[in-house]
Scaffold this motif. Structure first.
Motif, PDB file in Angstrom:
ATOM      1  N   GLN A 128      26.189  45.376  58.307  1.00  6.84           N
ATOM      2  CA  GLN A 128      27.178  45.965  57.408  1.00  6.84           C
ATOM      3  C   GLN A 128      27.158  45.214  56.076  1.00  6.84           C
ATOM      4  O   GLN A 128      27.311  43.999  56.035  1.00  6.84           O
ATOM      5  CB  GLN A 128      28.565  45.874  58.029  1.00  6.84           C
ATOM      6  N   VAL A 129      26.984  45.958  54.997  1.00  8.82           N
ATOM      7  CA  VAL A 129      26.953  45.350  53.667  1.00  8.82           C
ATOM      8  C   VAL A 129      28.374  45.002  53.241  1.00  8.82           C
ATOM      9  O   VAL A 129      29.281  45.830  53.363  1.00  8.82           O
ATOM     10  CB  VAL A 129      26.315  46.309  52.655  1.00  8.82           C
ATOM     11  N   ARG A 130      28.539  43.783  52.745  1.00  2.00           N
ATOM     12  CA  ARG A 130      29.849  43.361  52.260  1.00  2.00           C
ATOM     13  C   ARG A 130      29.700  42.652  50.936  1.00  2.00           C
ATOM     14  O   ARG A 130      28.828  41.785  50.780  1.00  2.00           O
ATOM     15  CB  ARG A 130      30.529  42.429  53.257  1.00  2.00           C
ATOM     16  N   LEU A 131      30.540  43.012  49.980  1.00  2.00           N
ATOM     17  CA  LEU A 131      30.682  42.296  48.722  1.00  2.00           C
ATOM     18  C   LEU A 131      32.157  41.962  48.584  1.00  2.00           C
ATOM     19  O   LEU A 131      33.002  42.867  48.599  1.00  2.00           O
ATOM     20  CB  LEU A 131      30.233  43.144  47.536  1.00  2.00           C
ATOM     21  N   VAL A 132      32.458  40.674  48.476  1.00  2.00           N
ATOM     22  CA  VAL A 132      33.857  40.237  48.485  1.00  2.00           C
ATOM     23  C   VAL A 132      34.125  39.427  47.225  1.00  2.00           C
ATOM     24  O   VAL A 132      33.607  38.325  47.062  1.00  2.00           O
ATOM     25  CB  VAL A 132      34.171  39.400  49.731  1.00  2.00           C
ATOM     26  N   GLU A 133      34.970  39.982  46.361  1.00  2.00           N
ATOM     27  CA  GLU A 133      35.343  39.303  45.124  1.00  2.00           C
ATOM     28  C   GLU A 133      36.535  38.395  45.366  1.00  2.00           C
ATOM     29  O   GLU A 133      37.381  38.663  46.234  1.00  2.00           O
ATOM     30  CB  GLU A 133      35.736  40.304  44.032  1.00  2.00           C
ATOM     31  N   SER A 134      36.621  37.326  44.576  1.00  2.00           N
ATOM     32  CA  SER A 134      37.768  36.430  44.625  1.00  2.00           C
ATOM     33  C   SER A 134      37.928  35.765  43.269  1.00  2.00           C
ATOM     34  O   SER A 134      37.027  35.806  42.427  1.00  2.00           O
ATOM     35  CB  SER A 134      37.602  35.384  45.726  1.00  2.00           C
ATOM     36  N   GLY A 135      39.097  35.131  43.071  1.00  4.82           N
ATOM     37  CA  GLY A 135      39.329  34.371  41.854  1.00  4.82           C
ATOM     38  C   GLY A 135      40.266  35.032  40.863  1.00  4.82           C
ATOM     39  O   GLY A 135      40.669  34.396  39.886  1.00  4.82           O
ATOM     40  N   GLY A 136      40.610  36.293  41.078  1.00  6.01           N
ATOM     41  CA  GLY A 136      41.502  36.962  40.157  1.00  6.01           C
ATOM     42  C   GLY A 136      42.897  36.352  40.182  1.00  6.01           C
ATOM     43  O   GLY A 136      43.378  35.913  41.221  1.00  6.01           O
ATOM     44  N   ARG A 137      43.534  36.335  39.011  1.00 10.41           N
ATOM     45  CA  ARG A 137      44.878  35.768  38.910  1.00 10.41           C
ATOM     46  C   ARG A 137      45.505  36.214  37.610  1.00 10.41           C
ATOM     47  O   ARG A 137      44.881  36.893  36.798  1.00 10.41           O
ATOM     48  CB  ARG A 137      44.820  34.245  38.976  1.00 10.41           C
ATOM     49  N   THR A 138      46.750  35.783  37.385  1.00  9.25           N
ATOM     50  CA  THR A 138      47.442  36.026  36.131  1.00  9.25           C
ATOM     51  C   THR A 138      47.245  34.814  35.223  1.00  9.25           C
ATOM     52  O   THR A 138      47.398  33.670  35.668  1.00  9.25           O
ATOM     53  CB  THR A 138      48.932  36.260  36.371  1.00  9.25           C
ATOM     54  N   VAL A 139      46.911  35.089  33.961  1.00  8.54           N
ATOM     55  CA  VAL A 139      46.604  34.004  33.025  1.00  8.54           C
ATOM     56  C   VAL A 139      47.163  34.374  31.649  1.00  8.54           C
ATOM     57  O   VAL A 139      47.330  35.555  31.340  1.00  8.54           O
ATOM     58  CB  VAL A 139      45.073  33.784  32.976  1.00  8.54           C
ATOM     59  N   GLN A 140      47.441  33.379  30.850  1.00 13.47           N
ATOM     60  CA  GLN A 140      47.912  33.615  29.487  1.00 13.47           C
ATOM     61  C   GLN A 140      46.736  33.975  28.585  1.00 13.47           C
ATOM     62  O   GLN A 140      45.594  33.533  28.809  1.00 13.47           O
ATOM     63  CB  GLN A 140      48.601  32.380  28.940  1.00 13.47           C
ATOM     64  N   ALA A 141      47.019  34.760  27.552  1.00 13.58           N
ATOM     65  CA  ALA A 141      45.990  35.111  26.564  1.00 13.58           C
ATOM     66  C   ALA A 141      45.356  33.836  26.010  1.00 13.58           C
ATOM     67  O   ALA A 141      46.057  32.847  25.739  1.00 13.58           O
ATOM     68  CB  ALA A 141      46.590  35.944  25.451  1.00 13.58           C
ATOM     69  N   GLY A 142      44.039  33.869  25.852  1.00 15.22           N
ATOM     70  CA  GLY A 142      43.297  32.693  25.410  1.00 15.22           C
ATOM     71  C   GLY A 142      42.785  31.829  26.539  1.00 15.22           C
ATOM     72  O   GLY A 142      41.966  30.920  26.316  1.00 15.22           O
ATOM     73  N   GLY A 143      43.246  32.088  27.755  1.00 19.10           N
ATOM     74  CA  GLY A 143      42.840  31.302  28.911  1.00 19.10           C
ATOM     75  C   GLY A 143      41.516  31.744  29.496  1.00 19.10           C
ATOM     76  O   GLY A 143      40.838  32.641  28.968  1.00 19.10           O
ATOM     77  N   GLN A 178      35.637  45.440  46.801  1.00 13.04           N
ATOM     78  CA  GLN A 178      36.959  46.064  46.680  1.00 13.04           C
ATOM     79  C   GLN A 178      37.664  45.681  45.385  1.00 13.04           C
ATOM     80  O   GLN A 178      38.614  46.353  44.971  1.00 13.04           O
ATOM     81  CB  GLN A 178      37.827  45.654  47.868  1.00 13.04           C
ATOM     82  N   GLY A 179      37.214  44.598  44.753  1.00 15.44           N
ATOM     83  CA  GLY A 179      37.792  44.199  43.481  1.00 15.44           C
ATOM     84  C   GLY A 179      38.796  43.077  43.597  1.00 15.44           C
ATOM     85  O   GLY A 179      39.367  42.818  44.666  1.00 15.44           O
ATOM     86  N   THR A 180      39.010  42.392  42.465  1.00 13.14           N
ATOM     87  CA  THR A 180      40.010  41.350  42.359  1.00 13.14           C
ATOM     88  C   THR A 180      40.739  41.538  41.024  1.00 13.14           C
ATOM     89  O   THR A 180      40.101  41.819  40.002  1.00 13.14           O
ATOM     90  CB  THR A 180      39.370  39.950  42.476  1.00 13.14           C
ATOM     91  N   GLN A 181      42.056  41.421  41.034  1.00 10.01           N
ATOM     92  CA  GLN A 181      42.868  41.738  39.863  1.00 10.01           C
ATOM     93  C   GLN A 181      42.989  40.550  38.928  1.00 10.01           C
ATOM     94  O   GLN A 181      43.303  39.427  39.349  1.00 10.01           O
ATOM     95  CB  GLN A 181      44.272  42.181  40.299  1.00 10.01           C
ATOM     96  N   VAL A 182      42.754  40.819  37.655  1.00  5.88           N
ATOM     97  CA  VAL A 182      42.992  39.838  36.586  1.00  5.88           C
ATOM     98  C   VAL A 182      44.038  40.428  35.647  1.00  5.88           C
ATOM     99  O   VAL A 182      43.877  41.550  35.155  1.00  5.88           O
ATOM    100  CB  VAL A 182      41.707  39.508  35.809  1.00  5.88           C
ATOM    101  N   THR A 183      45.100  39.683  35.430  1.00 11.24           N
ATOM    102  CA  THR A 183      46.160  40.111  34.525  1.00 11.24           C
ATOM    103  C   THR A 183      46.305  39.068  33.430  1.00 11.24           C
ATOM    104  O   THR A 183      46.475  37.876  33.713  1.00 11.24           O
ATOM    105  CB  THR A 183      47.485  40.284  35.276  1.00 11.24           C
ATOM    106  N   VAL A 184      46.226  39.514  32.186  1.00 10.70           N
ATOM    107  CA  VAL A 184      46.337  38.613  31.030  1.00 10.70           C
ATOM    108  C   VAL A 184      47.647  38.918  30.320  1.00 10.70           C
ATOM    109  O   VAL A 184      47.876  40.057  29.892  1.00 10.70           O
ATOM    110  CB  VAL A 184      45.150  38.774  30.077  1.00 10.70           C
ATOM    111  N   GLN A 185      48.467  37.906  30.204  1.00 11.01           N
ATOM    112  CA  GLN A 185      49.778  38.052  29.568  1.00 11.01           C
ATOM    113  C   GLN A 185      49.726  37.538  28.130  1.00 11.01           C
ATOM    114  O   GLN A 185      49.180  36.461  27.866  1.00 11.01           O
ATOM    115  CB  GLN A 185      50.833  37.287  30.362  1.00 11.01           C
ATOM    116  N   GLY A 186      50.319  38.323  27.241  1.00 11.79           N
ATOM    117  CA  GLY A 186      50.320  37.960  25.824  1.00 11.79           C
ATOM    118  C   GLY A 186      51.432  37.013  25.447  1.00 11.79           C
ATOM    119  O   GLY A 186      52.296  36.705  26.228  1.00 11.79           O
TER     120      GLY A 186
END
Length: 117
Positions: free
Chosen positions: A1-16, A109-117
């Motif tokens: 079974q093929v698997r691709l697993v992303e990790s590391g996404g998080r919320t970060v401030q702009a410029g980070g 499946q993806g990992t979410q990155v949110t950048v706050q201004g």
């Protein structure tokens, strides 16, 4: 079974910075283009960066060139996306993909990155 697993996404401030990982398994990835995409709500999937599994020269989409860097660790079957100087408009679901010489891409499946201004 093929698997691709992303990790590391998080919320970060702009410029980070954020570093994403994608670990893959389940088949031979020799000759594949290993790629990063992102998708924001209501927008089309956007190509970010690619690197051939058994070659070293990466290529980048116009929206991130100069800020994002793709690399890989063959021993760990993992690719990475280093993202610097993040902007609010970089907020998205980040996905990795393996594109074989023949046949369709395999996706994570993806990992979410949110950048706050």
């Amino acid at each position: 079974q093929v698997r691709l697993v992303e990790s590391g996404g998080r919320t970060v401030q702009a410029g980070g910075s954020v570093r994403l990982s994608c670990e893959f398994s389940g088949r031979d990835f020799a000759g594949n283009d290993m790629e990063w995409f992102r998708q924001a709500p209501g927008k089309e999937r956007d190509f970010l960066a690619g690197i051939r599994w058994d070659d070293s020269e990466p290529w980048y989409g116009p929206s991130v060139k100069g800020r994002f860097t793709i690399d890989r660790d063959r021993a760990k079957n993992t690719i990475f996306l280093q993202m610097n100087d993040l902007k609010v408009e970089d907020t998205a679901l980040y996905l990795c993909a393996a594109d074989p010489p023949r046949g369709a891409r395999d996706w994570g499946q993806g990992t979410q990155v949110t950048v706050q201004g």
